[in-house]
Design a protein around this motif. Structure first.
Motif, PDB file in Angstrom:
ATOM      1  N   UNK B  98       2.701 -10.965  -6.756  1.00  0.00           N
ATOM      2  CA  UNK B  98       4.107 -11.310  -6.478  1.00  0.00           C
ATOM      3  C   UNK B  98       4.645 -10.507  -5.292  1.00  0.00           C
ATOM      4  N   UNK B  99       3.812 -10.179  -4.329  1.00  0.00           N
ATOM      5  CA  UNK B  99       4.226  -9.417  -3.132  1.00  0.00           C
ATOM      6  C   UNK B  99       4.859  -8.075  -3.512  1.00  0.00           C
ATOM      7  N   UNK B 100       4.413  -7.529  -4.648  1.00  0.00           N
ATOM      8  CA  UNK B 100       5.096  -6.364  -5.226  1.00  0.00           C
ATOM      9  C   UNK B 100       4.095  -5.267  -5.564  1.00  0.00           C
ATOM     10  N   UNK B 101       4.587  -4.038  -5.623  1.00  0.00           N
ATOM     11  CA  UNK B 101       3.796  -2.903  -6.121  1.00  0.00           C
ATOM     12  C   UNK B 101       4.701  -2.048  -7.010  1.00  0.00           C
ATOM     13  N   UNK B 102       4.066  -1.287  -7.907  1.00  0.00           N
ATOM     14  CA  UNK B 102       4.837  -0.404  -8.779  1.00  0.00           C
ATOM     15  C   UNK B 102       4.052   0.864  -9.073  1.00  0.00           C
ATOM     16  N   UNK B 103       4.751   2.014  -9.166  1.00  0.00           N
ATOM     17  CA  UNK B 103       4.062   3.284  -9.404  1.00  0.00           C
ATOM     18  C   UNK B 103       3.529   3.396 -10.837  1.00  0.00           C
ATOM     19  N   UNK B 104       2.397   4.049 -11.007  1.00  0.00           N
ATOM     20  CA  UNK B 104       1.736   4.280 -12.314  1.00  0.00           C
ATOM     21  C   UNK B 104       1.613   2.965 -13.096  1.00  0.00           C
ATOM     22  N   UNK B 105       2.230   2.844 -14.293  1.00  0.00           N
ATOM     23  CA  UNK B 105       2.097   1.587 -15.043  1.00  0.00           C
ATOM     24  C   UNK B 105       2.709   0.423 -14.264  1.00  0.00           C
ATOM     25  N   UNK B 106       3.655   0.745 -13.383  1.00  0.00           N
ATOM     26  CA  UNK B 106       4.156  -0.239 -12.415  1.00  0.00           C
ATOM     27  C   UNK B 106       5.022  -1.335 -12.989  1.00  0.00           C
ATOM     28  N   UNK B 107       5.521  -1.162 -14.199  1.00  0.00           N
ATOM     29  CA  UNK B 107       6.187  -2.266 -14.890  1.00  0.00           C
ATOM     30  C   UNK B 107       7.522  -2.655 -14.245  1.00  0.00           C
TER      31      UNK B 107
END
Lengths: 57, 417
Positions: B98-107
């Protein structure tokens, strides 16, 4: 005139160490002149990967 | 034939490199994820790493997903959340889809506010959530969720108002300056966080934000040394995405982990993941935690290394070693090693400790396999079980099998096997 072998025995060797750095360090600790070259077999010795890389790189 | 494909690969990789270094990431908004992230629907939780289902999720990621269900009000208790997840009532998808990133679990769910970064050189957008020390590590307690609520109610809207006042904030100058101030922009974005706070303060005042919210937000920015990580991740994602889908390119466009598997994506093999078991992280633990507690490598934050920051510039960021371990000499050698596995060096992101040479950009799958040198990543550590905050930080390398599998698939796709 000295032969190459006599020169080597008299002056001591200059060592070129390939690969594992610890070999070079061990000789350096003993006062031996060493030239260390970082080297490892292509693809860490994985024959299938080395064959593929021949075609790709 | 063989010579021809080598030329094609070199040309394609040069193009991937060109696109990465030409990137111009600009923070254009901070917005609720449901309003901006393509394809993010109701009852969907985005997560870090390659695809994974609920049963195979790591402990930290499970805890973080439960936290998001409570945050959204989709469940009133942990037990109810687990029941919904076991029944398949919640859709789980990777951020990277989804053109997205998130830190660690990234939720990320629809009500979570995210940074919106536009790459002005190519027109693509990327998204990342804010960084904190609890929920993203799997802690779903009320205390942990309070930080998400404050971000939602106060801090993110205040930042949006400031950004609108100033018309967006170019991130490239901040990144370039921070790299020369001892940051590596992954676990040490301290200078960048300060530069960001400096840039936002006056526009937020000018925007007429109510005093209480303004003071709270300024205090949050001033005290959050890791704040900029969310922005460097979004900027890195916006930088890497235009390099996707270049036929014949062997350049890595994503490295991501979910605590179960490590996955990479490759430009010329768009849409595919090459995965292997996530490795353990070697590093230092916070008091009360040890090796026996640690989960496996997790997070989308390796997108920073994918574009040449993070572990790749450790040599210029020796201050981080007190957090992740290692010596300054080792850090310099890591940065030099990374030049052996990349296409070239950045003309704009320069490292004083390396004689002002540029950061190594464009990880080439072929060179990783040839040299047996996997990329170096610095990272935080999460617990193996749900319910804990950050437990430590350290260094990690992706499994070589990810790169070998990609190479085999590349040979199949392009007719060599």
């Amino acid at each position: 005139m000295k032969t190459k072998l006599e020169e080597l025995l008299q002056n001591g060797p200059v060592v070129i160490s390939l690969g594992v750095r610890e070999f070079a360090e061990s000789l350096q600790d003993q006062g031996v002149e060493v030239v260390h070259v970082d080297w490892s077999p292509p693809a860490g010795g994985d024959a299938e990967m080395a064959e593929l890389l021949d075609k790709l790189l | 034939m063989a010579k021809d494909i080598k030329t094609r690969i070199e040309t394609a990789n040069a193009e991937a490199f060109r696109r990465m270094v030409a990137a111009d990431p600009v923070l254009v908004d901070v917005a609720p994820a449901g309003d901006v992230i393509p394809g993010l629907t109701d009852k969907m939780v985005l997560h870090s790493g390659p695809p994974v289902d609920w049963q195979r999720m790591s402990g930290a990621q499970k805890g973080a997903v439960i936290g998001m269900l409570l945050f959204e009000g989709w469940a009133r208790s942990k037990e109810e959340a687990i029941k919904l997840l076991e029944d398949g009532a919640i859709t789980l998808e990777p951020n990277h889809h989804h053109q997205t990133v998130g830190p660690m679990a990234g939720t990320i769910t629809r009500s979570m506010w995210v940074f919106v970064v536009e790459n002005k050189a190519f027109g693509n957008r990327a998204y990342c959530r804010q960084v904190e020390g609890r929920q993203q590590f799997g802690d779903s307690s009320q205390e942990a969720l309070q930080d998400l609520i404050r971000w939602h109610d106060t801090w993110a809207p205040a930042l949006r108002a400031g950004l609108r006042q100033m018309g967006g904030l170019s991130l490239k100058p901040i990144i370039a300056r921070a790299l020369q101030m001892g940051d590596e922009l992954h676990n040490r974005p301290h200078a960048a966080s300060s530069l960001f706070a400096n840039a936002m303060a006056v526009p937020m005042i000018e925007a007429g934000i109510p005093k209480e919210a303004l003071i709270s937000t300024l205090r949050y920015l001033a005290g959050h040394q890791l704040f900029f990580l969310g922005l460097s991740m979004a900027a890195a994602k916006a930088t890497a995405d235009p390099a996707r889908g270049i036929e014949y390119s062997t350049v890595v466009t994503a490295m991501a982990r979910n605590g179960t598997e490590f996955g990479i994506q490759v430009s010329g093999l768009e849409g595919e993941w090459f995965t292997a078991l996530a490795p353990p992280v070697k590093g230092l633990f916070l008091p009360g935690y040890g090796e026996q507690d640690a989960g496996l490598d997790i997070g989308d934050s390796a997108i920073t290394e994918t574009v040449g920051w993070g572990g790749f510039v450790l040599g210029g960021a020796p201050g981080i070693l007190s957090f992740v371990g290692g010596t300054p000499e080792e850090a310099l050698s890591y940065s030099r090693d990374m030049r052996q596995i990349t296409v070239s060096t950045s003309p704009e992101f320069l490292i004083p400790a390396l004689g002002f040479e540029g950061t190594a950009v464009g990880i080439d799958v072929r060179k990783v396999v040839q040299t047996n040198i996997p990329p170096i990543i610095d990272t935080a550590m999460a617990h193996k079980n749900p319910g804990h905050p950050i437990i430590g930080a350290g260094l990690v390398r992706p499994p070589l099998d990810c790169f070998k599998r990609a190479l085999i698939r590349f040979a199949e796709k392009y007719g060599l096997k």
